[in-house]
Design a protein around this motif. Sequence first.
Motif, short mmCIF file in Angstrom:
data_model
loop_
_atom_site.label_atom_id
_atom_site.label_comp_id
_atom_site.label_asym_id
_atom_site.label_seq_id
_atom_site.Cartn_x
_atom_site.Cartn_y
_atom_site.Cartn_z
N MET A 240 -1.63 9.37 11.01
CA MET A 240 -2.03 9.76 10.46
C MET A 240 -2.85 9.15 9.42
SD MET A 240 -1.28 13.73 8.28
CE MET A 240 -1.88 13.68 6.62
N ALA A 241 -4.16 9.31 9.12
CA ALA A 241 -4.44 8.33 8.10
C ALA A 241 -5.16 9.04 6.88
CB ALA A 241 -5.50 7.15 8.92
N LEU A 266 2.38 3.74 5.19
CA LEU A 266 2.07 2.37 4.63
C LEU A 266 1.02 2.11 3.55
CD1 LEU A 266 3.05 0.29 7.48
CD2 LEU A 266 3.81 -0.14 4.63
N ASN A 267 0.68 2.18 2.04
CA ASN A 267 -0.31 1.91 2.20
C ASN A 267 -1.37 0.79 2.59
OD1 ASN A 267 -1.93 3.30 0.01
ND2 ASN A 267 -0.10 3.10 -0.97
N ARG A 268 -2.33 0.73 3.05
CA ARG A 268 -3.54 -0.19 3.45
C ARG A 268 -4.50 -0.47 2.24
NH1 ARG A 268 -2.95 -1.80 8.79
NH2 ARG A 268 -0.73 -1.05 9.27
N LYS A 269 -5.58 -1.54 2.66
CA LYS A 269 -6.54 -1.76 1.19
C LYS A 269 -7.92 -2.43 1.78
CE LYS A 269 -3.33 -4.99 -0.85
NZ LYS A 269 -2.41 -4.19 -2.23
N ASP A 270 -9.18 -1.74 0.76
CA ASP A 270 -10.10 -2.20 1.32
C ASP A 270 -10.31 -3.40 1.29
OD1 ASP A 270 -10.64 -2.93 -1.67
OD2 ASP A 270 -11.42 -0.60 -1.89
N MET A 271 -11.73 -3.90 1.35
CA MET A 271 -12.49 -4.78 1.38
C MET A 271 -12.06 -5.50 0.19
SD MET A 271 -15.85 -4.32 3.68
CE MET A 271 -16.58 -2.01 1.97
N ARG A 276 -6.83 1.86 -0.67
CA ARG A 276 -7.53 2.85 -0.03
C ARG A 276 -7.10 4.03 0.73
NH1 ARG A 276 -11.57 4.27 -3.07
NH2 ARG A 276 -12.25 2.18 -3.37
N PHE A 277 -5.95 3.70 1.74
CA PHE A 277 -5.78 4.76 3.02
C PHE A 277 -4.60 4.76 2.46
CE2 PHE A 277 -7.34 1.50 5.32
CZ PHE A 277 -6.84 2.04 6.71
N VAL A 278 -3.70 5.68 3.44
CA VAL A 278 -2.85 5.30 3.78
C VAL A 278 -2.23 6.08 5.04
CG1 VAL A 278 -1.88 7.83 2.89
CG2 VAL A 278 -0.30 5.56 2.96
#
Length: 287
Positions: A240-241, A266-271, A276-278
């Motif tokens: 899932m995101a 986990l959190n993921r990062k944007d540019m 920005r999204f988990v």
Amino acid sequence: MNFLLDEVARATLRLAEAGVASPRTDAEELAAFVHGVRRGELHAVGDGDFDARYWECVARREAREPLQHITGRAYFRYLELQVGPGVFVPRPETEIMVDWAIETLRAMDVADPLVVDLGAGSGAIAISIAQEVPRSRVHTVEIDPAALAWARRNIESSGHADRVTAHEGDLRTALPEFNGRVDLLISNPPYVPTREAGAIPPEVRDYDPAPALWSGEDGLDMIRDLEAVGRRLLRPGGAMAVEHHDGQGIDIPRLFPEDQGWRDVLNRKDMARRDRFVVMRRADGDG
């Protein structure tokens, strides 16, 4: 410098004074749109071919009407989408989440992955996944009839209507027929806190549909609901995101606790290197 490029320079100054975030890019995009050329071909437009409608478009953008509403098109990954009043304009930040989803699907040992996209909007996420994961079956859900119409229009013109289905419904209760069967669930839900209404740019506040923006005082109401939806729809081991606001990264992971069967949250990062999204997965059947 030819006449059109001179006018683009003047338009850039006007848009900058109006507070437009990307004045040069927008001035060039409008010039290319009006004159039917690519941005890199503006220098080739003859002085006698200048179209005065350019300044009508500049005035609309100066008034903070979204660029995409003026041109009627938005770009997302490899897609050119039709957009306009009533639909959320897709953002570049979401492309990174979709990239994660596509790579995750490709790594799965599943011949025909079942994907659910909650919050269709223009159809950008669903169509991109279908296009880039050729054997995927994608179901997308949208509660707003106006936005749903845009999604269905884009799905039909994409050439992937055989594998992308748009459903009208509430994200929280949709698609019970897929309970426990979904390989990947993805969502760019409403997540703007109502307390931040005064800080939202007019292009967003005045033009993006309200159901796609606001989600309670802290912006997390819909994401809280999506935790239960994920538990209902995902198969064991499914992924899932969920996209979120750039100030919510610290709060999101605790909404998907291990004692509810969530793993690898986990959190993921944007540019811009902002959370920005988990992402997360459901525990395997033996976990």
